[in-house]
Design an enzyme around this catalytic site. Structure first.
Site, PDB file in Angstrom:
ATOM      1  N   HIS A 122     -47.138 -18.738  60.141  1.00  0.00           N
ATOM      2  CA  HIS A 122     -46.855 -19.202  59.731  1.00  0.00           C
ATOM      3  C   HIS A 122     -47.720 -19.457  58.889  1.00  0.00           C
ATOM      4  O   HIS A 122     -48.281 -19.586  58.666  1.00  0.00           O
ATOM      5  CB  HIS A 122     -46.173 -20.153  60.136  1.00  0.00           C
ATOM      6  CG  HIS A 122     -46.124 -21.583  60.507  1.00  0.00           C
ATOM      7  ND1 HIS A 122     -46.348 -22.533  59.972  1.00  0.00           N
ATOM      8  CD2 HIS A 122     -44.637 -22.272  61.404  1.00  0.00           C
ATOM      9  CE1 HIS A 122     -45.904 -23.688  59.161  1.00  0.00           C
ATOM     10  NE2 HIS A 122     -44.596 -23.705  60.560  1.00  0.00           N
ATOM     11  N   ASP A 199     -53.126 -18.870  66.764  1.00  0.00           N
ATOM     12  CA  ASP A 199     -52.130 -20.067  66.137  1.00  0.00           C
ATOM     13  C   ASP A 199     -51.351 -19.890  67.489  1.00  0.00           C
ATOM     14  O   ASP A 199     -50.212 -18.751  67.933  1.00  0.00           O
ATOM     15  CB  ASP A 199     -51.532 -19.538  65.146  1.00  0.00           C
ATOM     16  CG  ASP A 199     -49.868 -20.355  64.818  1.00  0.00           C
ATOM     17  OD1 ASP A 199     -50.107 -21.115  65.468  1.00  0.00           O
ATOM     18  OD2 ASP A 199     -49.159 -20.512  64.082  1.00  0.00           O
ATOM     19  N   GLN A 202     -45.838 -21.908  69.199  1.00  0.00           N
ATOM     20  CA  GLN A 202     -44.925 -21.473  69.520  1.00  0.00           C
ATOM     21  C   GLN A 202     -45.095 -20.793  70.902  1.00  0.00           C
ATOM     22  O   GLN A 202     -44.942 -20.871  72.581  1.00  0.00           O
ATOM     23  CB  GLN A 202     -43.697 -19.906  69.142  1.00  0.00           C
ATOM     24  CG  GLN A 202     -44.115 -20.842  67.669  1.00  0.00           C
ATOM     25  CD  GLN A 202     -42.609 -21.742  67.709  1.00  0.00           C
ATOM     26  OE1 GLN A 202     -42.429 -21.798  68.661  1.00  0.00           O
ATOM     27  NE2 GLN A 202     -42.604 -22.533  66.403  1.00  0.00           N
ATOM     28  N   LYS A 225     -44.059 -29.785  69.619  1.00  0.00           N
ATOM     29  CA  LYS A 225     -43.793 -28.248  70.640  1.00  0.00           C
ATOM     30  C   LYS A 225     -43.344 -28.544  71.761  1.00  0.00           C
ATOM     31  O   LYS A 225     -42.959 -27.562  72.862  1.00  0.00           O
ATOM     32  CB  LYS A 225     -43.870 -27.055  69.539  1.00  0.00           C
ATOM     33  CG  LYS A 225     -43.476 -27.266  68.084  1.00  0.00           C
ATOM     34  CD  LYS A 225     -43.412 -25.897  67.669  1.00  0.00           C
ATOM     35  CE  LYS A 225     -44.146 -26.117  65.588  1.00  0.00           C
ATOM     36  NZ  LYS A 225     -43.143 -26.164  65.209  1.00  0.00           N
ATOM     37  N   CYS A 364     -41.315 -21.793  57.475  1.00  0.00           N
ATOM     38  CA  CYS A 364     -42.442 -21.648  57.004  1.00  0.00           C
ATOM     39  C   CYS A 364     -43.328 -20.398  56.978  1.00  0.00           C
ATOM     40  O   CYS A 364     -44.226 -20.397  57.326  1.00  0.00           O
ATOM     41  CB  CYS A 364     -43.076 -22.629  57.575  1.00  0.00           C
ATOM     42  SG  CYS A 364     -43.076 -24.101  57.246  1.00  0.00           S
TER      43      CYS A 364
END
Ligand code: PLP
Length: 406
Positions: A122, A199, A202, A225, A364
């Protein structure tokens, strides 16, 4: 597994209509809806428990501080971190990764030093490293995914050179749903003395995460999220890395003493948390994570795996639709294009008329789109409250779009 209808009843927005149709919310990859407990916690925090944190000696300030600081421990538990002092609270993943770029990487990168990235990152895990490239001559080394969207951990390990200063990877692609074998990469990287930033924007939403088992140095999450408020988030920073960091944003709260001539910083993690934070957002995030842990991350993952398999089977039946990312054990995230010239935005507009909310565009992920040779995709991304009936509604709406654009 749980009764999904009981979960749905906790999310008031899911019972509303959109364009006269029942809402089918499949844009969870962008942001998730909030359960009533989070909405109530945010309202209560403002209505009954609000004051600034850390600085007051009065009742409400102490109460707000207690609630706010309590979230550090909740996040630590959620991520399997034994020492909550390794959790830095912030506004989300973007801030978390920028903190590492400015606070850890900039003081130690020299021209020619390398950061390894996958092609499916991302922008939040790309642009801060471009800053390093522009300002300090860092080299961005890209590792491709294969035709199924899988990232071979060995390819990442093979990309390590004596100039590699950092590996920065997503744990789950927000476009392909690909899960990355971070543990294997961390093991090899540690043996070579290379820190790993993950990261988790998600992955942490969809599967159990234990940062200590993964063995990474940095792990970023973003509250909105995770069924919590926007403007909340955190980053795990291994204490050895924290000791190496310089502060990024300066101001109140991150200092112990300031005179005309010098500044004495607060101890970590507060050294990296300047200014009035997102007090209520963070309190809401704590409630959201407690809610998720109450259901159980293994149960959430099992529900979403079943949804993924059902959605895959239904989407595979549409021979005019191409799904990007076909690894078997992926997250329930489906990016796709349709035969013909129909633009992703037009498709999503048709779906919206049917109450089906998906995202369209580049998500993104400019380098990934370039790698796939696509201008844009539609993305249906599932969450803990989605159902197989909603997959059917997505498919019906897609059939309509196909008829219109064929
Ligand atoms: N990383 C990934 C994989 C994401 O999906 C997102 C959000 O879409 C981000 C980073 C950025 O998160 P935020 O905008 O909350 O900082």
């Amino acid at each position: 597994m749980y009764d999904v209808n009981e979960i749905r009843a906790d999310f008031p927005i899911l019972s509303r209509k959109v364009n006269g149709q029942p809402l089918t919310y499949l844009d969870n990859g962008a942001s998730a809806q909030k359960p009533q407990v989070v909405i109530d916690a945010v309202t209560r925090a403002y209505a009954e428990e609000y004051a600034n944190v850390h600085r007051g000696l009065h009742y409400l300030s102490n109460l707000a501080t207690e609630k706010y600081e309590g979230v550090r421990g909740i996040i630590a538990r959620f991520l399997g971190v034994s020492d909550e002092e390794q959790i830095v609270l912030n506004s989300g993943t973007t801030e978390g990764i920028n903190l590492i770029a400015y606070g850890w990487a900039m003081p130690r990168f020299e021209a020619g030093d390398e950061v390894i990235l996958s092609v499916m990152e991302h922008h939040a895990n790309i642009v801060p490293w471009h800053f390093l490239r522009e300002r300090q001559g860092a080299v961005l080394k890209w590792v491709d995914v294969d035709s199924t969207g899988a990232l071979d951990p060995q390819a990442v390990i093979d990309a390590i050179t004596p100039r590699t200063k950092l590996i920065a990877l997503t744990h789950m692609s927000n476009v392909l749903g690909t899960k990355v074998d971070v543990k294997t990469i961390c093991e090899a990287a540690r043996a070579k003395g290379v820190p790993v930033l993950v990261d988790g924007s998600q992955a942490a939403v969809h599967m159990p995460v234990n940062v200590e088992e993964l063995g990474c140095d940095f792990y970023a999450i973003t509250g909105h999220k995770l069924y919590g408020p926007s403007g909340s988030g955190a980053i795990f920073i291994h204490k050895d890395r924290m000791d190496e960091m310089q502060p990024f944003i300066g101001g109140g709260d991150m200092i112990r003493e300031v005179t005309k001539d010098e500044v004495i910083y607060n101890d970590p993690p507060m050294k990296f948390e300047a200014g009035t934070p997102g007090i209520v957002q963070t309190i809401g995030l704590g409630v959201a994570l407690d809610y998720m842990m109450g259901i159980g991350m293994p149960a959430i993952a099992a529900h979403e795996d079943a949804l993924r398999d059902y959605a895959r089977m239904k989407l595979d039946g549409l021979n005019w639709l191409q799904v990007q990312g076909t690894t078997p054990d992926k997250g329930a995230i489906f990016s796709f294009t349709l035969d013909g010239a129909a633009h992703a935005h037009d498709i999503s507009t048709i779906l919206d008329k049917k109450g089906v909310a998906v995202r369209a565009g580049q998500h993104c992920t400019g380098p990934l789109m370039e790698y796939l040779g696509l201008g844009a995709t539609c993305r249906a991304s599932f969450g803990m409250y989605n159902t197989t009936e909603e997959v059917d509604r997505l498919v019906e709406a897609l059939e309509l779009a196909h008829e219109l654009f064929a």
